[in-house]
Scaffold this motif. Sequence first.
Motif, PDB file in Angstrom:
ATOM      1  N   GLY A  23       0.821  -1.207   0.000  1.00 49.24           N
ATOM      2  CA  GLY A  23       0.000   0.000   0.000  1.00 49.24           C
ATOM      3  C   GLY A  23       0.849   1.249   0.000  1.00 49.24           C
ATOM      4  N   VAL A  24       1.840   1.302   0.889  1.00 48.08           N
ATOM      5  CA  VAL A  24       2.696   2.483   0.962  1.00 48.08           C
ATOM      6  C   VAL A  24       3.523   2.630  -0.312  1.00 48.08           C
ATOM      7  CG1 VAL A  24       4.600   1.268   2.104  1.00 48.08           C
ATOM      8  CG2 VAL A  24       4.355   3.736   2.396  1.00 48.08           C
ATOM      9  N   LEU A 159      13.449   2.707   4.797  1.00 43.10           N
ATOM     10  CA  LEU A 159      14.231   3.575   5.682  1.00 43.10           C
ATOM     11  C   LEU A 159      15.272   4.350   4.891  1.00 43.10           C
ATOM     12  CD1 LEU A 159      14.732   4.395   8.628  1.00 43.10           C
ATOM     13  CD2 LEU A 159      16.376   2.505   8.782  1.00 43.10           C
ATOM     14  N   PHE A 160      15.878   3.704   3.895  1.00 43.96           N
ATOM     15  CA  PHE A 160      16.843   4.394   3.035  1.00 43.96           C
ATOM     16  C   PHE A 160      16.167   5.553   2.305  1.00 43.96           C
ATOM     17  CE2 PHE A 160      18.640   5.104  -1.149  1.00 43.96           C
ATOM     18  CZ  PHE A 160      19.961   5.384  -0.841  1.00 43.96           C
ATOM     19  N   MET A 161      15.009   5.293   1.707  1.00 40.17           N
ATOM     20  CA  MET A 161      14.305   6.344   0.970  1.00 40.17           C
ATOM     21  C   MET A 161      13.861   7.462   1.896  1.00 40.17           C
ATOM     22  SD  MET A 161      14.340   5.494  -2.210  1.00 40.17           S
ATOM     23  CE  MET A 161      13.026   6.408  -3.007  1.00 40.17           C
ATOM     24  N   GLY A 165      17.395   9.429   0.806  1.00 40.75           N
ATOM     25  CA  GLY A 165      16.633   9.929  -0.332  1.00 40.75           C
ATOM     26  C   GLY A 165      16.236  11.391  -0.208  1.00 40.75           C
ATOM     27  N   LEU A 166      16.100  11.871   1.023  1.00 43.26           N
ATOM     28  CA  LEU A 166      15.725  13.274   1.239  1.00 43.26           C
ATOM     29  C   LEU A 166      16.766  14.241   0.682  1.00 43.26           C
ATOM     30  CD1 LEU A 166      14.397  13.010   4.930  1.00 43.26           C
ATOM     31  CD2 LEU A 166      13.027  13.333   2.866  1.00 43.26           C
ATOM     32  N   ILE A 235       5.936   8.940   6.136  1.00 41.10           N
ATOM     33  CA  ILE A 235       5.885  10.371   5.805  1.00 41.10           C
ATOM     34  C   ILE A 235       7.141  10.798   5.058  1.00 41.10           C
ATOM     35  CG2 ILE A 235       5.797  12.697   6.759  1.00 41.10           C
ATOM     36  CD1 ILE A 235       4.034  11.631   8.991  1.00 41.10           C
ATOM     37  N   LEU A 236       8.316  10.437   5.598  1.00 38.11           N
ATOM     38  CA  LEU A 236       9.561  10.865   4.969  1.00 38.11           C
ATOM     39  C   LEU A 236       9.762  10.183   3.620  1.00 38.11           C
ATOM     40  CD1 LEU A 236      11.902  10.930   8.099  1.00 38.11           C
ATOM     41  CD2 LEU A 236      10.736  12.838   6.984  1.00 38.11           C
ATOM     42  N   GLY A 237       9.376   8.916   3.509  1.00 35.49           N
ATOM     43  CA  GLY A 237       9.497   8.220   2.237  1.00 35.49           C
ATOM     44  C   GLY A 237       8.611   8.826   1.164  1.00 35.49           C
TER      45      GLY A 237
END
Length: 441
Positions: A23-24, A159-161, A165-166, A235-237
């Motif tokens: 889903g995410v 977690l990497f993204m 990724g940011l 949220i961050l991904g």
Amino acid sequence: MGESRFGLGTASALVVGSVIGTGVFALPSALAVFGTISLVAFVLVTIGAIALALTFRGLAERLPGAGGPYVYARDAFGDFAGFLIAWCYWITAWAGNAAIVVAWVGYVEVFWNTEHEVGWTIAIALAGLFLPALVNLLGLRSFAAFQVVTAVLKFVPLLFMATIGLLFIDSANFGDFNAGGTSWFGAIGAAGAIALFSYLGIETASVAAARVRDPRRNVGRATVLGTLACAAVYILGTVTVFGTVAHDDLVSSTAPFTDAANAIFGGRWAGNTVAAAAVVSGFGALVGWTLIVAEMPRAAARDGLFPTPFARKNRAGVPAFGIVVSTLLAAGLTVVSYTSFEQVFTTVVLLSVLTSVIPYLLSAAAQIFWLRTEGRRLRARHLARDVAVTALALAFGFWALAGSGYQAVYYGVFCLLLGVPVYVWVKARRGVYGEAGVVTR
């Protein structure tokens, strides 16, 4: 032979594994239609999800038995409320599996059936439903090991993204703030209803409480820990995907995290790695939800509120009838979706969200009812805090209900009311009338 039970680690993995499906991985494309205002909706949904997790922790401490929202509603409001919750949650679980497998197929097709030929797409989706059912039918030991492994494998790339990724975000990719052109309130509500799907599963540890060691302590902790871990990467991904893929490309993408990874590193190897993680992630979520889809009907069937076959277990100690029937229903919905709906993922997601919100609402109502009666005497020191958190969870449920849209409400209410004849039939077979259980035969 007694059933194997799992501890805090596996219970937390069950929450993470059930919440983080595919889903995410598909969500950024569905949210991009609304513009970056959907990130505001995602934050609000996260706050509501944490309030729900804290509410479930309080409920699990008081009622640690298997069944989760079903047990809470039945304890507070009686048999019919308990049945409606079990019925709604059952629909949510197998319809949710259909939505998960639709998103999962999008990442499988990064490697195979890249032309998205419908016949093969349906075949892949059906394999994604029946193989997790087989894993569950083999027994709990295989389930527990698989759930922990897939929870770790799926969490690492997300977690990497959500961190490295940011650093690659380009603000030009975000597009318009309110791309849908509707009112801000309407856009946030509609995006929030879709975003809520990414948090479905925070209650799974409470539903499977009978399989958790020391459930009074571990179920609540696993629920909160799992929700917080998912919230951080969600949220961050999503921000990373919005900021690394051009808005117009993101709207039409079937594998947005793959596109984001390719944009960051160039070439296709990074995107393929993320796609592989999404495939593993979705399969792990389907394994978890295939267990959960049978657990609540099983609890209701043991209490005489669901057809008795749902209570039966096979030699491996799993509710085989519930698993098989629910998988067949999910398969049917998947086939209908691919042949009838233009926006397959969004349509099935909103139906799942609507039927899940009803158990959430009644669970929060059950907690408020208890706090209003026994809670005043037993938990006076924390009463104001607990009431505020539960009231926020209740308000969040109504907000998500309003944002689901007319089509989802239509189909959802129709599915809900289909349960009434089933309840009449089951209760008539018991030969009782009314909540007092007056024998009629």
